[in-house]
Design a protein around this motif. Structure first.
Motif, PDB file in Angstrom:
ATOM      1  N   ASP A   1      15.585 -53.542 -39.459  1.00 62.37           N
ATOM      2  CA  ASP A   1      15.909 -54.148 -40.836  1.00 62.37           C
ATOM      3  C   ASP A   1      14.506 -53.582 -41.674  1.00 62.37           C
ATOM      4  O   ASP A   1      13.468 -53.710 -41.175  1.00 62.37           O
ATOM      5  CB  ASP A   1      16.026 -55.302 -41.057  1.00 62.37           C
ATOM      6  N   GLY A   2      14.408 -53.701 -42.884  1.00 61.92           N
ATOM      7  CA  GLY A   2      13.348 -53.574 -43.759  1.00 61.92           C
ATOM      8  C   GLY A   2      13.401 -53.473 -45.210  1.00 61.92           C
ATOM      9  O   GLY A   2      14.708 -53.897 -45.488  1.00 61.92           O
ATOM     10  N   THR A   3      12.498 -53.363 -46.033  1.00 61.07           N
ATOM     11  CA  THR A   3      12.800 -53.625 -47.439  1.00 61.07           C
ATOM     12  C   THR A   3      12.143 -52.400 -48.197  1.00 61.07           C
ATOM     13  O   THR A   3      11.116 -51.788 -47.772  1.00 61.07           O
ATOM     14  CB  THR A   3      11.906 -54.757 -48.066  1.00 61.07           C
ATOM     15  N   ILE A   4      12.923 -51.854 -48.990  1.00 57.60           N
ATOM     16  CA  ILE A   4      12.345 -50.788 -49.815  1.00 57.60           C
ATOM     17  C   ILE A   4      12.061 -51.155 -51.239  1.00 57.60           C
ATOM     18  O   ILE A   4      12.129 -52.057 -51.804  1.00 57.60           O
ATOM     19  CB  ILE A   4      13.774 -49.660 -50.338  1.00 57.60           C
ATOM     20  N   ARG A   5      10.852 -50.318 -51.669  1.00 60.19           N
ATOM     21  CA  ARG A   5      10.258 -50.723 -52.958  1.00 60.19           C
ATOM     22  C   ARG A   5      10.417 -49.656 -53.979  1.00 60.19           C
ATOM     23  O   ARG A   5       9.864 -48.678 -53.785  1.00 60.19           O
ATOM     24  CB  ARG A   5       8.584 -50.787 -52.861  1.00 60.19           C
ATOM     25  N   PRO A   6      11.563 -49.635 -54.707  1.00 60.23           N
ATOM     26  CA  PRO A   6      12.027 -48.646 -55.501  1.00 60.23           C
ATOM     27  C   PRO A   6      10.884 -48.518 -56.617  1.00 60.23           C
ATOM     28  O   PRO A   6      10.413 -49.331 -56.999  1.00 60.23           O
ATOM     29  CB  PRO A   6      13.256 -49.153 -56.132  1.00 60.23           C
TER      30      PRO A   6
ATOM     31  N   PRO B   1      17.156 -40.862 -55.045  1.00 66.32           N
ATOM     32  CA  PRO B   1      16.632 -39.341 -55.389  1.00 66.32           C
ATOM     33  C   PRO B   1      15.183 -39.463 -55.697  1.00 66.32           C
ATOM     34  O   PRO B   1      14.763 -38.265 -55.859  1.00 66.32           O
ATOM     35  CB  PRO B   1      17.805 -38.736 -56.190  1.00 66.32           C
ATOM     36  N   SER B   2      14.640 -40.336 -56.461  1.00 66.55           N
ATOM     37  CA  SER B   2      13.360 -40.469 -56.868  1.00 66.55           C
ATOM     38  C   SER B   2      12.269 -40.465 -56.027  1.00 66.55           C
ATOM     39  O   SER B   2      11.247 -40.465 -56.006  1.00 66.55           O
ATOM     40  CB  SER B   2      13.245 -41.667 -58.036  1.00 66.55           C
ATOM     41  N   GLY B   3      12.601 -40.351 -54.542  1.00 67.38           N
ATOM     42  CA  GLY B   3      11.582 -39.946 -53.497  1.00 67.38           C
ATOM     43  C   GLY B   3      11.056 -41.780 -52.955  1.00 67.38           C
ATOM     44  O   GLY B   3       9.895 -41.835 -52.325  1.00 67.38           O
ATOM     45  N   GLU B   4      11.834 -42.526 -53.023  1.00 70.03           N
ATOM     46  CA  GLU B   4      11.590 -44.092 -52.569  1.00 70.03           C
ATOM     47  C   GLU B   4      11.271 -43.841 -50.787  1.00 70.03           C
ATOM     48  O   GLU B   4      11.832 -43.005 -50.456  1.00 70.03           O
ATOM     49  CB  GLU B   4      12.404 -45.141 -52.966  1.00 70.03           C
ATOM     50  N   GLU B   5      10.203 -44.599 -50.385  1.00 71.51           N
ATOM     51  CA  GLU B   5      10.243 -44.751 -48.763  1.00 71.51           C
ATOM     52  C   GLU B   5      10.716 -45.931 -48.279  1.00 71.51           C
ATOM     53  O   GLU B   5      10.329 -46.841 -48.819  1.00 71.51           O
ATOM     54  CB  GLU B   5       8.715 -44.322 -48.483  1.00 71.51           C
ATOM     55  N   PHE B   6      11.159 -45.640 -46.997  1.00 71.44           N
ATOM     56  CA  PHE B   6      11.764 -46.955 -46.292  1.00 71.44           C
ATOM     57  C   PHE B   6      11.066 -46.796 -45.088  1.00 71.44           C
ATOM     58  O   PHE B   6      10.713 -45.872 -44.289  1.00 71.44           O
ATOM     59  CB  PHE B   6      13.185 -46.862 -46.005  1.00 71.44           C
ATOM     60  N   GLU B   7      10.617 -48.024 -44.417  1.00 66.70           N
ATOM     61  CA  GLU B   7      10.026 -48.144 -43.249  1.00 66.70           C
ATOM     62  C   GLU B   7      10.402 -49.453 -42.609  1.00 66.70           C
ATOM     63  O   GLU B   7      10.214 -50.587 -43.291  1.00 66.70           O
ATOM     64  CB  GLU B   7       8.519 -48.145 -43.342  1.00 66.70           C
ATOM     65  N   SER B   8      11.067 -49.406 -41.443  1.00 67.46           N
ATOM     66  CA  SER B   8      11.500 -50.724 -40.937  1.00 67.46           C
ATOM     67  C   SER B   8      10.543 -51.398 -40.451  1.00 67.46           C
ATOM     68  O   SER B   8       9.479 -51.076 -40.077  1.00 67.46           O
ATOM     69  CB  SER B   8      12.649 -50.214 -39.826  1.00 67.46           C
ATOM     70  N   ASN B   9      10.866 -52.855 -39.959  1.00 70.64           N
ATOM     71  CA  ASN B   9      10.088 -53.457 -38.971  1.00 70.64           C
ATOM     72  C   ASN B   9      10.126 -53.104 -37.593  1.00 70.64           C
ATOM     73  O   ASN B   9      10.994 -52.032 -37.411  1.00 70.64           O
ATOM     74  CB  ASN B   9      10.411 -54.741 -39.144  1.00 70.64           C
ATOM     75  N   THR B  10       9.410 -53.258 -36.629  1.00 71.92           N
ATOM     76  CA  THR B  10       9.330 -52.876 -35.483  1.00 71.92           C
ATOM     77  C   THR B  10      10.233 -53.961 -34.763  1.00 71.92           C
ATOM     78  O   THR B  10      10.013 -55.233 -34.743  1.00 71.92           O
ATOM     79  CB  THR B  10       8.207 -52.714 -34.600  1.00 71.92           C
TER      80      THR B  10
ATOM     81  N   ALA C   1      11.736 -47.171 -37.652  1.00 77.60           N
ATOM     82  CA  ALA C   1      12.607 -45.940 -38.528  1.00 77.60           C
ATOM     83  C   ALA C   1      11.721 -45.906 -39.655  1.00 77.60           C
ATOM     84  O   ALA C   1      11.420 -47.003 -40.506  1.00 77.60           O
ATOM     85  CB  ALA C   1      13.882 -46.053 -38.559  1.00 77.60           C
ATOM     86  N   ARG C   2      11.697 -44.570 -40.094  1.00 76.50           N
ATOM     87  CA  ARG C   2      11.257 -44.340 -41.445  1.00 76.50           C
ATOM     88  C   ARG C   2      11.840 -43.093 -42.216  1.00 76.50           C
ATOM     89  O   ARG C   2      12.191 -42.115 -41.260  1.00 76.50           O
ATOM     90  CB  ARG C   2       9.678 -44.174 -41.611  1.00 76.50           C
ATOM     91  N   PHE C   3      12.022 -42.955 -43.542  1.00 77.89           N
ATOM     92  CA  PHE C   3      12.534 -42.024 -44.119  1.00 77.89           C
ATOM     93  C   PHE C   3      11.894 -42.018 -45.411  1.00 77.89           C
ATOM     94  O   PHE C   3      11.533 -42.972 -46.137  1.00 77.89           O
ATOM     95  CB  PHE C   3      14.076 -41.738 -43.884  1.00 77.89           C
ATOM     96  N   SER C   4      11.965 -40.986 -46.315  1.00 79.73           N
ATOM     97  CA  SER C   4      11.444 -41.136 -47.726  1.00 79.73           C
ATOM     98  C   SER C   4      12.428 -39.733 -48.593  1.00 79.73           C
ATOM     99  O   SER C   4      13.075 -38.899 -47.916  1.00 79.73           O
ATOM    100  CB  SER C   4      10.338 -40.418 -47.953  1.00 79.73           C
ATOM    101  N   GLY C   5      13.058 -40.305 -49.668  1.00 76.50           N
ATOM    102  CA  GLY C   5      14.056 -39.591 -50.512  1.00 76.50           C
ATOM    103  C   GLY C   5      15.201 -39.367 -49.696  1.00 76.50           C
ATOM    104  O   GLY C   5      15.441 -39.369 -48.549  1.00 76.50           O
ATOM    105  N   SER C   6      16.426 -39.326 -50.506  1.00 73.95           N
ATOM    106  CA  SER C   6      17.865 -39.354 -49.912  1.00 73.95           C
ATOM    107  C   SER C   6      18.787 -39.295 -50.953  1.00 73.95           C
ATOM    108  O   SER C   6      18.489 -39.261 -52.390  1.00 73.95           O
ATOM    109  CB  SER C   6      18.236 -40.323 -48.862  1.00 73.95           C
ATOM    110  N   ASP C   7      19.951 -39.151 -50.614  1.00 77.28           N
ATOM    111  CA  ASP C   7      21.022 -39.301 -51.477  1.00 77.28           C
ATOM    112  C   ASP C   7      20.997 -40.770 -52.249  1.00 77.28           C
ATOM    113  O   ASP C   7      21.851 -40.969 -53.295  1.00 77.28           O
ATOM    114  CB  ASP C   7      22.406 -39.132 -51.123  1.00 77.28           C
ATOM    115  N   PHE C   8      20.484 -41.952 -51.389  1.00 78.44           N
ATOM    116  CA  PHE C   8      20.586 -43.199 -51.887  1.00 78.44           C
ATOM    117  C   PHE C   8      19.381 -43.200 -53.100  1.00 78.44           C
ATOM    118  O   PHE C   8      19.791 -44.081 -53.960  1.00 78.44           O
ATOM    119  CB  PHE C   8      20.010 -43.817 -50.671  1.00 78.44           C
TER     120      PHE C   8
END
Length: 282
Positions: A165-170, A124-133, A115-122
């Motif tokens: 699970d994954g890691t966000i790089r703020p 708001p500055s536009g960080e991107e998240f991409e999980s492991n497979t 899964a992946r997404f970018s920006g959210s209420d969590f």
């Protein structure tokens, strides 16, 4: 004949009981459903490969946070309810099916998802998240209610489980150490017709229900500006679907003897998905 009719009603009853008893359903990615009626003869097998891409909005409720300073409990409290929009999920799985009777089949799915997404209420500055497979497993059954000529009417229930699970790089936080974990399950319930346009082309579709339940855990480490110690903040939410009712439509084509290709589209007011599958029956 009487035994066959009794077996048919047992399957119908089982289908109804499962629907009634699902009090804590959960779902993440929308998985391909295929024709809602059974497509295998008794004691026949099917093996195939399923792919799905979906975009879904999720609600985060009953949030809490816990803070630990150098490993010692420091504070806790409630977090506001949030919404995560446009979560993109890709899933690839092997699909194994078996015809219990001519009108009832069961299946098992094994594979991987991310899964992946970018920006959210969590963030708001536009960080991107991409999980492991990560590993994903699912299964379910289909049953035929009516079969006459080119028309079949049936229903299905499928369930899936995945841990992501994954890691966000703020971009703006002082320490890039933010770990996210999803623990999610899925339930899809569908019913509708399948109609043979030709000997090789089948169209199908109907309404379906799509539920989401799961747990979100976000752990973030940073240096506490007041003490210089390690401040660990853990936030948790209960994850739910933003909308559960939808419709889907698809087509299945025979590409060779006992081999088929399927493609379908699923839609709810909070999610869209495209699924495809290739399968061999024997």
């Amino acid at each position: 004949m009487a035994r066959t009719e009794s077996s048919r009603w047992i399957c119908y009853l089982g289908f109804a009981i499962v629907i009634i008893c699902i009090s804590e359903p959960a779902a993440f990615a929308l998985s391909p459903m295929g024709p809602p009626a059974s497509g295998l003869k008794q004691e026949n097998f099917k093996i195939g490969a399923d792919f799905s891409h979906s975009e879904i909005d999720l609600k985060f409720n009953d949030g809490e946070y816990f803070e630990y300073l150098d490993g010692w409990f420091d504070a806790s409290g409630a977090e506001p309810d949030l919404k995560l929009n446009n979560v993109k999920i890709n899933t690839v799985q092997v699909n194994l099916g078996y015809g219990v009777t001519d009108f009832f089949e069961v299946f098992l799915r094994l594979g991987g998802t991310n899964a992946r997404f970018s920006g959210s209420d969590f963030w708001p500055s536009g960080e991107e998240f991409e999980s492991n497979t990560d590993f994903a497993i699912g299964g379910g059954f289909k049953t035929t209610f009516y079969d006459e000529g080119r028309l079949k009417i049936g229903g299905l229930i499928q369930v899936g489980w995945s841990d992501l699970d994954g890691t966000i790089r703020p971009k703006e936080w002082p320490v890039a150490d933010d770990t996210v974990q999803f623990d999610l399950t899925q339930v899809q319930i569908a019913a509708g017709p399948s109609y043979e346009l030709t000997e090789r082309v089948l169209i199908y579709g109907g309404p379906f229900l799509h539920f989401v339940r799961g747990d979100w855990e976000d752990v973030y480490n940073q240096i506490d500006p007041g003490t210089g110690g390690l401040l660990t903040t853990k936030t948790t939410w209960i994850v739910e679907e933003d909308s559960s009712f939808g419709v889907y439509i698809g087509t299945q084509m025979e590409i060779a003897e006992n081999s088929s290709f399927m493609i379908e589209y699923q839609h709810t007011s909070a999610a869209n998905a495209v699924g495809a599958s290739m399968a061999v029956r024997f």
